[in-house]
Each structure stands twice: as C-alpha cells, then as structure tokens.
Scaffold this motif. Structure first.
Motif, PDB file in Angstrom:
ATOM      1  N   SER A   1       8.305  -6.548  -4.177  1.00  0.00           N
ATOM      2  CA  SER A   1       8.928  -5.342  -3.615  1.00  0.00           C
ATOM      3  C   SER A   1       8.954  -4.204  -4.629  1.00  0.00           C
ATOM      4  O   SER A   1       8.742  -3.042  -4.274  1.00  0.00           O
ATOM      5  N   TRP A   2       9.206  -4.532  -5.892  1.00  0.00           N
ATOM      6  CA  TRP A   2       9.222  -3.465  -6.903  1.00  0.00           C
ATOM      7  C   TRP A   2       7.835  -2.869  -7.087  1.00  0.00           C
ATOM      8  O   TRP A   2       7.683  -1.666  -7.293  1.00  0.00           O
ATOM      9  N   TYR A   3       6.805  -3.711  -6.987  1.00  0.00           N
ATOM     10  CA  TYR A   3       5.443  -3.178  -7.036  1.00  0.00           C
ATOM     11  C   TYR A   3       5.191  -2.235  -5.859  1.00  0.00           C
ATOM     12  O   TYR A   3       4.599  -1.158  -6.013  1.00  0.00           O
ATOM     13  N   CYS A   4       5.626  -2.634  -4.668  1.00  0.00           N
ATOM     14  CA  CYS A   4       5.432  -1.791  -3.487  1.00  0.00           C
ATOM     15  C   CYS A   4       6.191  -0.474  -3.615  1.00  0.00           C
ATOM     16  O   CYS A   4       5.682   0.590  -3.226  1.00  0.00           O
ATOM     17  N   ALA A   5       7.394  -0.534  -4.162  1.00  0.00           N
ATOM     18  CA  ALA A   5       8.173   0.686  -4.365  1.00  0.00           C
ATOM     19  C   ALA A   5       7.490   1.595  -5.382  1.00  0.00           C
ATOM     20  O   ALA A   5       7.437   2.826  -5.211  1.00  0.00           O
ATOM     21  N   GLY A   6       6.949   0.978  -6.452  1.00  0.00           N
ATOM     22  CA  GLY A   6       6.235   1.773  -7.439  1.00  0.00           C
ATOM     23  C   GLY A   6       4.997   2.421  -6.853  1.00  0.00           C
ATOM     24  O   GLY A   6       4.660   3.569  -7.170  1.00  0.00           O
ATOM     25  N   LEU A   7       4.279   1.689  -5.996  1.00  0.00           N
ATOM     26  CA  LEU A   7       3.117   2.254  -5.325  1.00  0.00           C
ATOM     27  C   LEU A   7       3.515   3.448  -4.469  1.00  0.00           C
ATOM     28  O   LEU A   7       2.848   4.491  -4.472  1.00  0.00           O
ATOM     29  N   LEU A   8       4.606   3.310  -3.720  1.00  0.00           N
ATOM     30  CA  LEU A   8       5.083   4.383  -2.851  1.00  0.00           C
ATOM     31  C   LEU A   8       5.405   5.628  -3.670  1.00  0.00           C
ATOM     32  O   LEU A   8       5.069   6.762  -3.271  1.00  0.00           O
ATOM     33  N   ARG A   9       6.023   5.437  -4.801  1.00  0.00           N
ATOM     34  CA  ARG A   9       6.352   6.574  -5.666  1.00  0.00           C
ATOM     35  C   ARG A   9       5.085   7.278  -6.138  1.00  0.00           C
ATOM     36  O   ARG A   9       5.019   8.519  -6.152  1.00  0.00           O
ATOM     37  N   GLU A  10       4.054   6.490  -6.505  1.00  0.00           N
ATOM     38  CA  GLU A  10       2.798   7.085  -6.952  1.00  0.00           C
ATOM     39  C   GLU A  10       2.097   7.830  -5.819  1.00  0.00           C
ATOM     40  O   GLU A  10       1.515   8.895  -6.036  1.00  0.00           O
TER      41      GLU A  10
ATOM     42  N   PHE B   1       3.258   9.503  -3.337  1.00  0.00           N
ATOM     43  CA  PHE B   1       3.844  10.807  -2.984  1.00  0.00           C
ATOM     44  C   PHE B   1       4.295  11.600  -4.204  1.00  0.00           C
ATOM     45  O   PHE B   1       4.881  12.670  -4.056  1.00  0.00           O
ATOM     46  N   ASP B   2       4.029  11.063  -5.399  1.00  0.00           N
ATOM     47  CA  ASP B   2       4.446  11.735  -6.629  1.00  0.00           C
ATOM     48  C   ASP B   2       5.947  12.020  -6.608  1.00  0.00           C
ATOM     49  O   ASP B   2       6.405  13.097  -7.010  1.00  0.00           O
ATOM     50  N   ASP B   3       6.703  11.021  -6.122  1.00  0.00           N
ATOM     51  CA  ASP B   3       8.158  11.165  -6.007  1.00  0.00           C
ATOM     52  C   ASP B   3       8.857  10.995  -7.349  1.00  0.00           C
ATOM     53  O   ASP B   3       8.385  10.225  -8.211  1.00  0.00           O
ATOM     54  N   GLY B   4       9.999  11.690  -7.490  1.00  0.00           N
ATOM     55  CA  GLY B   4      10.955  11.306  -8.508  1.00  0.00           C
ATOM     56  C   GLY B   4      11.750  10.120  -7.972  1.00  0.00           C
ATOM     57  O   GLY B   4      11.665   9.770  -6.790  1.00  0.00           O
ATOM     58  N   TYR B   5      12.580   9.508  -8.799  1.00  0.00           N
ATOM     59  CA  TYR B   5      13.316   8.333  -8.336  1.00  0.00           C
ATOM     60  C   TYR B   5      14.383   8.688  -7.310  1.00  0.00           C
ATOM     61  O   TYR B   5      14.648   7.895  -6.397  1.00  0.00           O
ATOM     62  N   ARG B   6      15.012   9.847  -7.415  1.00  0.00           N
ATOM     63  CA  ARG B   6      15.964  10.279  -6.385  1.00  0.00           C
ATOM     64  C   ARG B   6      15.236  10.482  -5.051  1.00  0.00           C
ATOM     65  O   ARG B   6      15.736  10.090  -3.990  1.00  0.00           O
ATOM     66  N   GLU B   7      14.040  11.116  -5.122  1.00  0.00           N
ATOM     67  CA  GLU B   7      13.270  11.342  -3.892  1.00  0.00           C
ATOM     68  C   GLU B   7      12.816  10.012  -3.278  1.00  0.00           C
ATOM     69  O   GLU B   7      12.801   9.863  -2.058  1.00  0.00           O
ATOM     70  N   LEU B   8      12.477   9.053  -4.120  1.00  0.00           N
ATOM     71  CA  LEU B   8      12.070   7.751  -3.618  1.00  0.00           C
ATOM     72  C   LEU B   8      13.237   7.070  -2.907  1.00  0.00           C
ATOM     73  O   LEU B   8      13.055   6.464  -1.835  1.00  0.00           O
ATOM     74  N   GLU B   9      14.425   7.170  -3.458  1.00  0.00           N
ATOM     75  CA  GLU B   9      15.607   6.587  -2.802  1.00  0.00           C
ATOM     76  C   GLU B   9      15.826   7.237  -1.443  1.00  0.00           C
ATOM     77  O   GLU B   9      16.105   6.551  -0.436  1.00  0.00           O
ATOM     78  N   GLU B  10      15.678   8.567  -1.376  1.00  0.00           N
ATOM     79  CA  GLU B  10      15.854   9.275  -0.105  1.00  0.00           C
ATOM     80  C   GLU B  10      14.772   8.873   0.908  1.00  0.00           C
ATOM     81  O   GLU B  10      15.058   8.734   2.105  1.00  0.00           O
ATOM     82  N   ARG B  11      13.562   8.645   0.450  1.00  0.00           N
ATOM     83  CA  ARG B  11      12.472   8.258   1.341  1.00  0.00           C
ATOM     84  C   ARG B  11      12.764   6.887   1.956  1.00  0.00           C
ATOM     85  O   ARG B  11      12.581   6.663   3.157  1.00  0.00           O
ATOM     86  N   LEU B  12      13.207   5.961   1.141  1.00  0.00           N
ATOM     87  CA  LEU B  12      13.525   4.624   1.642  1.00  0.00           C
ATOM     88  C   LEU B  12      14.697   4.668   2.612  1.00  0.00           C
ATOM     89  O   LEU B  12      14.742   3.909   3.595  1.00  0.00           O
ATOM     90  N   ASP B  13      15.617   5.575   2.375  1.00  0.00           N
ATOM     91  CA  ASP B  13      16.800   5.702   3.236  1.00  0.00           C
ATOM     92  C   ASP B  13      16.440   6.316   4.586  1.00  0.00           C
ATOM     93  O   ASP B  13      17.000   5.940   5.624  1.00  0.00           O
ATOM     94  N   SER B  14      15.449   7.224   4.601  1.00  0.00           N
ATOM     95  CA  SER B  14      15.130   7.970   5.820  1.00  0.00           C
ATOM     96  C   SER B  14      13.974   7.362   6.623  1.00  0.00           C
ATOM     97  O   SER B  14      13.731   7.785   7.747  1.00  0.00           O
ATOM     98  N   GLN B  15      13.250   6.411   6.054  1.00  0.00           N
ATOM     99  CA  GLN B  15      12.091   5.829   6.736  1.00  0.00           C
ATOM    100  C   GLN B  15      12.243   4.309   6.775  1.00  0.00           C
ATOM    101  O   GLN B  15      11.718   3.593   5.916  1.00  0.00           O
ATOM    102  N   PRO B  16      12.948   3.786   7.776  1.00  0.00           N
ATOM    103  CA  PRO B  16      13.246   2.347   7.833  1.00  0.00           C
ATOM    104  C   PRO B  16      12.003   1.474   7.849  1.00  0.00           C
ATOM    105  O   PRO B  16      11.974   0.421   7.213  1.00  0.00           O
TER     106      PRO B  16
END
Length: 555
Positions: A67-76, A78-93
């Motif tokens: 799961s951490w690998y998948c989260a890291g991939l997602l961040r790459e 969209f070029d997200d910051g970690y706050r933006e990544l948290e918001e993305r996971l919260d808004s896209q079930p």
C-alpha cells in the motif's frame, strides 16, 4: 519534479504540460482524474510489481508495504505534496481502495511522508512513468489494450498528436526496449544452437547465449576473439558468464560445418515464426556468393581470384536471403570449398529451408553469375521457381535486340546449353530497366533479360522485372554480414569461420526484425531506425533467462 531522469524524451505526465497542452489533452479525456489513477494503479499492481524486477520480491511484501508503494506511486503521478495526497485519498474512495487505504480515515500526511520516504525515489519515479503511459493507453484514442502492454510501455502515438508535440524517443528508452526485445529473440533462437551436452551436468558452465554475447561484443568492437573475451570479462559483473576464446573455438571445431550451418538456419527460421516479422504472402528468396580475403598459409578451402588488397586467396561463402520490400533476412550462410560447389550449397540450403521454415516459398532471384545449368537443375529438383538474369548472348541476346524498340520481348521455348531432355528448355523475357535500379545509370543496355520457368505468356512481366530489384538486398546483407556484424576472424578452421558468419547472420536478422517491431513498442514513429551497433549493444546486454521467464529486463 523532473520525472524523465532516464534520458527518454517522453514528457512527464500532466504537471509538466503547458496550459495549452493541458487544455487540449483535457478535451480528449473521456474519464475523470480518478479513472486515470485507477488505470495506472492497476498496471502497477498487476504488471510492474509482480511481473517485473523493478521492485524485488513484490509478492513477498505484506499488504501494508504494498500500500505504501501504491501511495508513493500516486504521489508521483500527480506531483502531489503529502497534504495534497492525503486530501486525494480522502476525496476519491475508489482510488484509496485501490491503493489499499481507507478514504474514511486516510493516513495523516506526516505518516504518508514517513512511510513513502523510506522507499527508493528512483524506483517510484520509474514506476510512475510506466504506469502513466499504461493509463494513457486506456483513455486516449488508438491506445493498446491492457493485455498488450509490457511492463514498461511507451505513450501511445495519439498522445503526441493531441498535445501537438513532435514524437521523439530518447536513447535510453530506445536501447532499453531494444535490449528487452532482443532478449526475447535470443530466447527463441539459442535453443537451436546448443550442443548435445547436458545443461544440468555439474561441469556444465557456459550456456550458448554467452557465446553469442561474446561474438556480438567482438563484432561491436571490431576485435579478435582473445582480446574481446578478456575485455568483456573485465567489463562484466562477476555473475555474467564469459567463455574463453579456446572454449568458443572448441565448441565450433567439434561440430561438422554442415551441422553448424543447419543450426543457425534453424535459429533464423525460429525467429521468423514470431508474429508479424515476415512480410505477407509467399517469401521470395535471393542467392549469391561472396569472398573474404585470406592472408594465411595455403589452405585447401581457399581459392584464387583477382588480386585484391595484397592477396589472391579467398574464402568463398554462399548466402541465401529472404527478400521483401521492407524486410530482408539471411536464412543461411555457409563456406564453400570451390566455386564449383555453388549449386551443391544452394541445394543443401534450400532443402533445409523447406524442412525448417514455417512459411511458403515463392521464387528465387539470381544474378548473371548464376546463369548456369546446375542452378536451373537444382531449382527444378527442389520444386522452386527461379528468375535468373541472363547473359547477353544466344536467345536472351536475341530478346534484348527485339526489345530495344521500347517494348518487352518474350519467348516460351529457349534452349539452354547443358540442360538435358526433356527439360532442356526454359522461358525467357527482356524488359526495360526500371529508372532508379541499382547501376541503371551506368549500363549501356536499356533492357535486362531473364530466364525462368514462369509462364511468360500468362505472367505480368512488368511486375516480375520490378520485383527482381529485391535481389539486390542479398548483396546489401552480405556487405553487412562481413563488415558490420562479424568480429575479426583469422582462423583457418572451417567450423570457427562458419560459427562467426552464422552469428553475424543472427545479428543481421535481429537488426531487421527490431527495425520492423520496435517502433510499435515506442509509439509507432514515422521515421525510426536502429543501427547495427545499437543492435549489437542490445545483444550484449540482453538477459535471456529473464526473457524466458517473461521478465525481460536488462543485465
């Protein structure tokens, strides 16, 4: 963030596009951002992770680690910051579920930062490039289906059309793809080159692909075998097998020349069973002989000729080639003891092609040096039709005289000296030389005459004359075999010389196949060309065992 550190000229997804390009891409985007992320994550979890070597022991990782690998991939992606990544996971079930996390209670950005920070950044960047390209194939026009995508696909060609950007590919990407595909070629062909030794025996040391890699190395560097083996061993990692020069020679010498010749022919035929490598329809052939200068002691297999570069002794080789408008492969190459064995070598090569090739054979093209009774007889024995450029004498000379008025001339009853009854006659025709034909500007004659067993009254003579131009491909192949794909060979052993030329035959065929196949893996560029040196680099770096397992990685 620059996602393209590998050297490929593919632009990074989304964030690096100009506003204009972003707008144009969005006009074509049929699915929302979440669908793009899901497609990318699917490719990562089903292909990159379990089937590739980018992440070691993916299947052995626990669910949290994956799961951490998948989260890291997602961040790459969209070029997200970690706050933006948290918001993305919260808004896209659905995206959070695909990552393996809960959208109702996504990890805090500090937790995401800590866990993703433990992972290798270069690995995540590479995985993001590949997963992004796979996702583009799913929602852009003319993309390939998921089943047709490799671990590391390039962007679909339509991507560049949509963002109005010229297609290009970097050298790193080109060579990575070429090396992967050559690994598959080697996996197809090397089983036919093995000796009878038991590969599971305790003293078995050198797989046949190590011999092929070494021969590619000396061809690339233009070295003799001894120095090439020493330097390749010095350049290679400890786990890369490099046989000694004496081992390579021993392998060649313990086999009959005709046995080696047949092995390389079988290997070439096995390569051409790969989908789409052969042109459609019957495969027409061309046959020719060539000579290689010899400066050694007098040898029973060398013969004299016109003085050339301080020698009058030459090794002679027969070469049989498959010709086509855009695909020309060498099917067989063998040394001849005397030029009088030209027909004998042709007979042997043709019979082996009939035995091992999985394609229909059309006609065979010959130049005027093959205007011989034994060549015609051999073709008829094998059941192969022929088109032989005739000498400007006898009945062919008469046809040339008749055709000088600008029209073709033909005859279905030409007596050919040396042929015995009831097959002592052939058909013939003369036709104007096509503009642009090799040597046409320097020839006195405006027409060429041929003999054939084709029905000249029923066949399209213009088409036959035009297609004969493909015969020149065998001469091009011969030049490249001798000068581009073969290392320096000073051996007087027929087996060693056969192995050198057989390996050059394979390398040439890999090169032709790559130039036909590789563009489809790189987005189908309109103008793409891999040169011989790049092909030899790919052979030298290919991992055959990974190709056999389906990993297709680079050593």
């Amino acid at each position: 963030m620059d996602r393209d550190r590998s050297g490929t000229s593919d632009p990074a997804p989304r964030g690096s596009l100009s506003p204009k390009q972003e707008d144009k891409l969005n006009e074509w985007e049929p699915s929302p951002e979440a669908e793009y992320a899901l497609d990318a994550l699917t490719h990562f979890k089903s292909v990159i992770g379990p089937e590739g070597n980018l992440i070691s022991n993916w299947d052995g990782l626990d669910d949290d680690s994956q799961s951490w690998y998948c989260a890291g991939l997602l961040r790459e992606l969209f070029d997200d910051g970690y706050r933006e990544l948290e918001e993305r996971l919260d808004s896209q079930p659905r995206v959070a579920a695909a990552v393996g996390l809960s959208s109702k209670d996504p990890p805090h950005y500090s937790t995401l930062s800590r866990q993703i920070g433990k992972l290798d950044e270069n690995t995540l960047e590479q995985a993001a490039r590949w997963a992004n390209n796979a996702a583009l194939h799913q929602f852009l026009p003319r993309g390939n289906s998921p089943d047709a995508l490799s671990e590391a696909p390039s962007k679909p060609r339509s991507y560049y059309e949509i963002v109005d950007e010229e297609w290009s590919v970097g050298m790193d990407e080109k060579m990575r793809q070429a090396t992967r595909i050559v690994g598959e070629y080697l996996a197809l062909t090397t089983p036919h080159l093995r000796s009878d030794r038991d590969r599971t025996a305790p003293n078995f040391k050198h797989p046949i692909e190590s011999f092929i890699r070494l021969l590619a190395h000396i061809a690339l560097e233009d070295w003799h075998l001894e120095s090439g083996a020493d330097i390749l061993r010095w350049q290679s990692d400890d786990d890369v097998d490099v046989p000694t020069a004496s081992t390579v020679r021993k392998y060649a010498r313990k086999q009959e020349v005709e046995e080696l010749e047949e092995k390389f022919l079988k290997a070439s035929c096995a390569l051409l069973e790969r989908e789409e490598l052969l042109p459609p329809g019957p495969v027409h052939l061309a046959y020719d002989v060539t000579k290689v200068r010899w400066y050694g002691a007098e040898h029973e297999w060398t013969s004299g000729g016109r003085k050339e570069a301080n020698t009058t002794d030459f090794w002679h080789y027969a070469v049989l080639s498959a010709t086509g408008p855009d695909r020309n492969y060498v099917l067989g190459a063998t040394p001849m003891k005397k030029r009088t064995e030209i027909a004998q070598a042709l007979r042997r090569l043709l019979r082996r092609v009939h035995t091992h090739a999985d394609f229909d054979i059309g006609r065979i093209y010959f130049d005027s040096e093959m205007y011989r009774e034994d060549i015609v007889t051999t073709c008829r024995e094998i059941g192969a039709n022929f088109l032989i450029q005739a000498k400007d004498t006898g009945d062919p000379g008469r046809l040339l005289e008749e055709a000088r008025g600008g029209e073709p001339a033909k005859s279905s009853n030409i007596e050919f000296a040396g042929l015995t009854s009831p097959n002592k006659r052939v058909n013939g025709f003369a036709y104007p030389i096509h503009p642009g034909e090799v040597g046409s500007d320097n020839r006195e004659e405006s027409h060429t005459a041929w003999i054939t067993d084709h029905d000249v009254d029923a066949r399209d003579l213009r088409g036959l004359a035009y297609q004969y131009r493909n015969r020149w491909q065998v001469e091009t192949a011969i030049r490249q075999l001798k000068h581009d794909f073969q290392g320096r060979c000073a051996s007087d052993n027929r087996g060693v010389r056969t192995m050198y030329l057989g390996a050059a035959q394979l390398f040439f065929n890999y090169w032709v196949a790559l130039n036909h196949e590789l563009p489809y893996h790189l987005g189908q560029p309109a103008t793409f060309r891999l040169n011989g040196q790049e092909t030899l680099h790919a052979v030298r770096g290919a991992d055959v065992e990974s190709a056999r397992r389906g990993d297709n990685t680079i050593i």
